[in-house]
Design an enzyme around this catalytic site. Structure first.
Site, PDB file in Angstrom:
ATOM      1  N   GLU A   1      -6.247  -8.117   0.002  1.00 48.86           N
ATOM      2  CA  GLU A   1      -6.946  -7.532   1.535  1.00 48.86           C
ATOM      3  C   GLU A   1      -8.285  -7.402   1.208  1.00 48.86           C
ATOM      4  O   GLU A   1      -8.739  -6.784  -0.796  1.00 48.86           O
ATOM      5  CB  GLU A   1      -6.725  -6.699   1.939  1.00 48.86           C
ATOM      6  CG  GLU A   1      -5.013  -7.010   3.010  1.00 48.86           C
ATOM      7  CD  GLU A   1      -4.331  -5.098   3.566  1.00 48.86           C
ATOM      8  OE1 GLU A   1      -5.125  -5.002   4.045  1.00 48.86           O
ATOM      9  OE2 GLU A   1      -3.311  -5.247   3.608  1.00 48.86           O
TER      10      GLU A   1
ATOM     11  N   GLU B   1       0.344  -1.449  -0.309  1.00 52.37           N
ATOM     12  CA  GLU B   1      -0.113   0.406   0.110  1.00 52.37           C
ATOM     13  C   GLU B   1       0.547   1.479   0.196  1.00 52.37           C
ATOM     14  O   GLU B   1       0.444   2.133   0.873  1.00 52.37           O
ATOM     15  CB  GLU B   1      -0.923   0.154   1.040  1.00 52.37           C
ATOM     16  CG  GLU B   1      -2.319  -1.244   1.246  1.00 52.37           C
ATOM     17  CD  GLU B   1      -3.571  -0.421   1.854  1.00 52.37           C
ATOM     18  OE1 GLU B   1      -2.848  -0.256   3.198  1.00 52.37           O
ATOM     19  OE2 GLU B   1      -4.483  -1.422   1.428  1.00 52.37           O
TER      20      GLU B   1
END
Ligand code: BGP
Length: 479
Positions: free
Chosen positions: A378, A167
């Site tokens: 995720e 991320e």
């Protein structure tokens, strides 16, 4: 065409990250990572649990893998704690540290669970922060190479799927939570994009290493990704959404797949004095370190509208409490876009817009643009779960959330999108990045609170049994 089966070998599992789940923060030679320090501060100022014990996965990993096996997992996405393996960041390896990951990976393989390894998930060794301010300093790239090279060499015959850095786009937004940034530097927003540039170099190096060392290895970044919708169909809002897309999404994807910075985003950053400093050879390296797939962390979609030039720059707010509506502000990029709430969507208690169609939308969009396979690393719902008197956790809201997202993924697949794996967040309850342990995501309940780690006893939530059925039916039984 519609309603085809999942492809042979489609992987079902779930995800975690090292500092959020392992605990044993200073055990058997491990030294602190920046997350141990950041979370200690969150404990002192906000009462959130520290990373010291987290879900105590370090001591429970065999039991946890047995539960994963019972759910039917065929994959598990987790990260390696750099400071467990190299307590000082570089230098001598910590034998007991690397042994933990050998044992973990062997246990997974023994149970028929394919490991998906993330090299870096927010937890830079604290020693490197002390030494040169961590990711702020370009020196970190060489140290990352030292670490990544060792790990990839060690597991090259056991791990096929590698994700590099978790991320980056979220690190730019929430940099003081994801990296330790000295107070005196926190007003210099150019440094956010400089950190990202260093991570781009580290990512490219890791991709090259996997391509060189791992037979049939596949590598890509794990990006936090949200589609950006315009608040209205006014042309200026549609343009703002395009701008936000370029800066939030294209700016990363173009590096991973084309080895270039998205021009519009770069021109905007330059005009504001925010652009990273790029050295000769950097862009060549990024082209060489190409990705084989994109791993996506998808929770929510975003919404944008036009932003007047005279507004002040600011980055995303956080909801620290789990009281709906308590998020402290939206990002504003003057003259480019500002983020806002989407009035058409319901949210979680932490103000994250719930939008399964957004998943279908990004899958279609990314795959048609770049033509590379995708992995969900995720996807999930943070909630205040209740352990009821019957010793159960009735998390039907989580089941509903996951069911709709799986359906959306499947719809995209039916239109040709290639997906390798689905790994929702998270396999078990763990320490949230910004909300302690009371915000839960797992299929497996970990019996602890922010104040009291108790024994971290494992309990199966209703979603555990539901996901077991989903996997057993290879995604066909979602009821
Ligand atoms: C992603 C991170 C994870 C995870 C998740 C949920 O951004 O990669 O580490 O924690 O979000 O976020 P949070 O923990 O803040 O609820």
């Amino acid at each position: 065409m519609i309603n085809t089966k999942y492809p042979e070998g489609f992987l079902w599992g779930a995800a975690t990250s090292a500092y959020q789940v392992e605990g044993a923060a200073l055990t058997n030679g491990k030294k602190a990572s920046q997350q141990d320090i950041i979370n200690q501060e969150n404990y002192e100022t906000r009462g959130f649990a520290t990373a010291d014990i987290a879900s105590d996965h370090y001591h429970h990993f065999r039991e946890d893998i047995a539960l994963m096996k019972e759910m039917g997992f065929t994959t598990y996405r987790f990260s390696i704690a750099w400071s467990r393996v190299f307590p000082e960041g570089v230098g001598p390896v910590n034998e007991e540290g690397i042994q933990f990951y050998r044992d973990l990976i062997d246990e997974l393989l023994k149970n028929g669970i394919e490991p998906i390894v993330t090299l870096y998930h927010y937890d830079l060794p604290w020693a490197l922060v002390r030494k040169y301010n961590g990711w702020l300093n370009r020196e970190v790239v060489a140290d990352f190479e030292y670490y990544a090279s060792y790990i990839i060499e060690e597991f090259k015959n056991k791990v096929k799927y590698w994700t590099t850095i978790n991320e980056q786009s979220i690190i730019v937004q929430f940099w003081t939570q994801k990296c330790f940034i000295p107070k005196t530097l926190q007003s210099n927003n150019q440094l956010r994009y400089q950190i990202n540039h260093h991570m781009n170099l580290a990512h490219a190096i890791a991709c090259k290493l996997v391509h060189e060392k791992v037979p049939n290895g596949l590598v890509g970044a794990a990006i936090g990704y949200a589609p950006v919708y315009p608040l209205t169909s006014k042309p200026e809002d549609v343009m703002a959404a395009q701008n936000a897309h370029d800066l939030h999404n294209g700016y990363y994807l173009d590096i991973y797949f084309k080895g270039i910075y998205t021009k519009s985003a770069m021109i905007y950053l330059e005009s504001k004095g925010l652009a990273p400093k790029i050295e000769p050879g950097d862009m060549e390296l990024m082209k060489e370190g190409y990705s084989d797939f994109l791993a996506l962390n998808y929770y929510a979609s975003e919404c944008a509208k036009a932003c007047p030039e005279e507004e002040e720059l600011r980055f995303a707010g956080v909801n620290w409490t789990g009281v709906k509506g308590a998020m402290d502000g939206h990002e504003r990029q003057p003259g480019f876009f500002q983020m806002c709430t989407n009035p058409n969507l319901d949210t979680t208690d932490w103000d994250w817009a719930i939008d399964p169609t957004g998943l279908e939308y990004i899958f279609r969009d990314i795959y048609m643009r770049y033509n590379k396979p995708l992995i969900i690393t995720e996807n999930g719902l943070g909630a205040f779960d209740q352990l009821t008197e019957d010793g159960r956790i009735h998390d039907d809201y989580r089941i509903n959330y996951l069911r709709e997202h799986i359906k959306a993924m499947k719809k995209a697949m039916d239109f040709g999108v290639e997906v390798i794996a689905y790994c929702p967040w998270s396999a078990m309850d763990l320490l949230s990045t910004s909300n302690g342990v009371k915000k839960r995501y797992g299929f497996i309940y970990v019996d602890r609170t922010d104040d009291d780690a108790k024994e971290c006893k494992r309990l199966k939530k209703d979603s555990f049994y539901w996901y077991q059925k989903v996997i057993e039916s290879n995604g066909m039984d979602l009821d």
